[in-house]
Design a protein around this motif. Structure first.
Motif, mmCIF file in Angstrom:
data_model
loop_
_atom_site.group_PDB
_atom_site.id
_atom_site.type_symbol
_atom_site.label_atom_id
_atom_site.label_comp_id
_atom_site.label_asym_id
_atom_site.label_seq_id
_atom_site.Cartn_x
_atom_site.Cartn_y
_atom_site.Cartn_z
ATOM 1 N N UNK A 1 0.734 -1.075 -0.290
ATOM 2 C CA UNK A 1 -0.317 -0.038 0.003
ATOM 3 C C UNK A 1 0.578 1.139 0.320
ATOM 4 N N UNK A 2 1.866 1.493 0.772
ATOM 5 C CA UNK A 2 2.757 2.356 0.547
ATOM 6 C C UNK A 2 3.483 2.779 -0.955
ATOM 7 N N UNK A 3 3.921 1.976 -1.106
ATOM 8 C CA UNK A 3 4.133 2.342 -2.908
ATOM 9 C C UNK A 3 3.275 2.819 -3.648
ATOM 10 N N UNK A 4 1.652 2.644 -3.185
ATOM 11 C CA UNK A 4 0.671 2.940 -4.160
ATOM 12 C C UNK A 4 0.820 4.281 -3.889
ATOM 13 N N UNK A 5 0.844 4.874 -2.521
ATOM 14 C CA UNK A 5 1.533 6.281 -2.757
ATOM 15 C C UNK A 5 2.520 6.502 -2.191
ATOM 16 N N UNK B 1 -5.783 3.921 8.174
ATOM 17 C CA UNK B 1 -6.079 3.224 7.032
ATOM 18 C C UNK B 1 -4.686 1.591 7.743
ATOM 19 N N UNK B 2 -3.936 1.576 7.940
ATOM 20 C CA UNK B 2 -3.521 0.387 8.136
ATOM 21 C C UNK B 2 -3.613 -0.488 9.558
ATOM 22 N N UNK B 3 -4.423 0.613 10.514
ATOM 23 C CA UNK B 3 -5.363 -0.236 11.550
ATOM 24 C C UNK B 3 -6.372 -0.401 10.757
ATOM 25 N N UNK B 4 -7.266 0.149 10.107
ATOM 26 C CA UNK B 4 -7.963 -0.367 9.585
ATOM 27 C C UNK B 4 -7.992 -1.924 8.659
ATOM 28 N N UNK B 5 -6.775 -2.314 8.056
ATOM 29 C CA UNK B 5 -6.415 -3.078 7.511
ATOM 30 C C UNK B 5 -5.794 -4.228 8.495
#
Length: 146
Positions: A43-47, A76-80
């Motif tokens: 996800x970090x790569x996406x952003x 977002x990380x906590x939700x994931x």
């Protein structure tokens, strides 16, 4: 006093709870590792960020001249993490246990004899009628011994 403590410790639900806490702690470490080492980098790569903690950061100037950061990526990380834990718990534990329970219930029902229709007053009266008719047909003075 020690007897009561021993009974408390040896109760099945206390031992089950202790095992659940230990397994839960170990499981949390596994899930956190998966999230930190697999999902956060993807996800970090996406952003274009190293991790979700540094992704989607909104900087707000403060009245003292500093900058406050609102970290949407961390949320977002906590939700994931929550969704991953919920999915693993469901697909690894809940769903297989439900299937096992369903299978055991089906086997139990298949092994039980089917209940026959209960005798009603009407069926009992019909049997008595038939027995009386058979006695009359046999003639006077004869009785059936059963």
């Amino acid at each position: 006093m020690l007897k009561g403590f021993r009974e408390f410790i040896l109760r099945g639900n206390v031992i089950d709870l202790a095992v659940a806490v230990v397994i839960g702690a170990a499981f949390t470490a596994v899930v956190n590792s998966i999230v930190a080492n697999v999902f956060n980098p993807l996800i970090g790569a996406l952003f274009r960020a190293d991790s979700l903690d540094t992704a989607l950061v909104l900087e707000i100037p403060t009245t003292t001249g500093g900058v406050a950061e609102v970290r949407f990526g961390a949320v977002l990380g906590a939700i994931l993490t929550f969704l991953i834990v919920a999915a693993v718990v469901y697909f690894v534990f809940v769903m297989p246990m439900n299937l096992l329970k369903q299978h055991a219930e089906e086997r139990r029902k298949a092994g039980e004899p089917k209940p026959e229709d209960p005798e009603t007053e009407l069926t009992l009266l019909a049997e008595i009628r038939d027995l009386l008719a058979a006695d009359r047909a046999a003639g006077p003075g004869t009785h059936r011994a059963e």
